[in-house]
Design an enzyme around this catalytic site. Sequence first.
Site, PDB file in Angstrom:
ATOM      1  N   SER A   1      10.389 -17.036  18.484  1.00  0.00           N
ATOM      2  CA  SER A   1      10.819 -15.694  18.869  1.00  0.00           C
ATOM      3  C   SER A   1      11.716 -15.053  17.805  1.00  0.00           C
ATOM      4  O   SER A   1      11.275 -14.763  16.711  1.00  0.00           O
ATOM      5  CB  SER A   1      11.491 -15.743  20.235  1.00  0.00           C
ATOM      6  OG  SER A   1      11.292 -14.535  20.926  1.00  0.00           O
TER       7      SER A   1
ATOM      8  N   LYS B   1      22.868   4.150  35.584  1.00  0.00           N
ATOM      9  CA  LYS B   1      24.074   3.568  35.009  1.00  0.00           C
ATOM     10  C   LYS B   1      24.322   2.137  35.472  1.00  0.00           C
ATOM     11  O   LYS B   1      24.871   1.321  34.727  1.00  0.00           O
ATOM     12  CB  LYS B   1      25.295   4.450  35.331  1.00  0.00           C
ATOM     13  CG  LYS B   1      26.554   4.045  34.574  1.00  0.00           C
ATOM     14  CD  LYS B   1      26.359   4.142  33.082  1.00  0.00           C
ATOM     15  CE  LYS B   1      27.618   3.719  32.321  1.00  0.00           C
ATOM     16  NZ  LYS B   1      27.391   3.694  30.876  1.00  0.00           N
TER      17      LYS B   1
END
Length: 325
Positions: free
Chosen positions: A118, A170
Amino acid sequence: MQQKNSFYKKLAIIILVFFILGVLVKVSGGFFGESEKQITAKNTILQLELNGVILNGKRFIKNLEKYAEKDKVKAILVNINSPGGSVGPSQEIYTEIKRVRDELKKPVICVCTGIIASGAYYSAMGCDKLVVAPGALVGSIGVIMEFANIEKLYDWAKISRYSITSGKFKDSGAEYRSMREDERELFQTMINEVYGQFKTTVMTERKLKEEVVTEYADGRVFTGATAVKLGFADQEGFFKDAVKLAAETAKLGDDYEVFEVPKKRMSIFDLGGGDKEDDVNTLADYADVLKGKAFGNDIQGAVKFVLRSQYLNQPLLLMPGFWEQ
């Protein structure tokens, strides 16, 4: 007369103290700080280590910049053993390795005999060549983002948690409630964007066709032998093979030395709080938890370990699973 004797005694003590300190500095080489190891060979292969989960690449990049520009350094060898990590630091390491390769025109060889997955694989795309052991774990091209929903645990503990926000996204990913569908779409879009960046980098640096990368960039891990066959690595080999390749690429023949960047040593100025500048491996934060020492006195540390909160709510170029260092 007594004042004169007292003066000479104090002077003698001061001279003795400085003499002792001088001896300590000479013997230890690092009492007051790091004794810097110097590059002496005119043809030097710089060896750097990239180990552990990549959450912060500052020290690696600092060492790369510090030593790569030296005239005596003719090639760079990056020894990698990492399952990946955060997106930004992985991309930054890749960019800095590529800058050395392109601007300094010095060959950069990456080698892995363990795992290069990765984000670590992303970082290695900046190298000229990638050498892997036939049984190494290579690839895991993809992006993962983990969340934890522990609202039932809050219910069990009779805790009501809420937030007041300036917008509906948020508190997206908050652990005290389930995720809405529009939030899932938002995060999926983010993951797809980073995934596209990863694929483009692999296609460009490995010179692979899009259909090939798309077929295999689904998070799977290859052996080193398979990675070479498919074009995701250049050759099978081990550390000494990579050193030889670096020397051949830089046309050094047999006239070279390998310089390994020394690890930072503690000095008396580090005793108060240690070095605040982490290298790529920051799992040391949980060393006591991993060793079973912190569950009694450090419940917060235990919870962090169980929930893996350090890795939550952010896109990661990381092969799942913990590494104990």
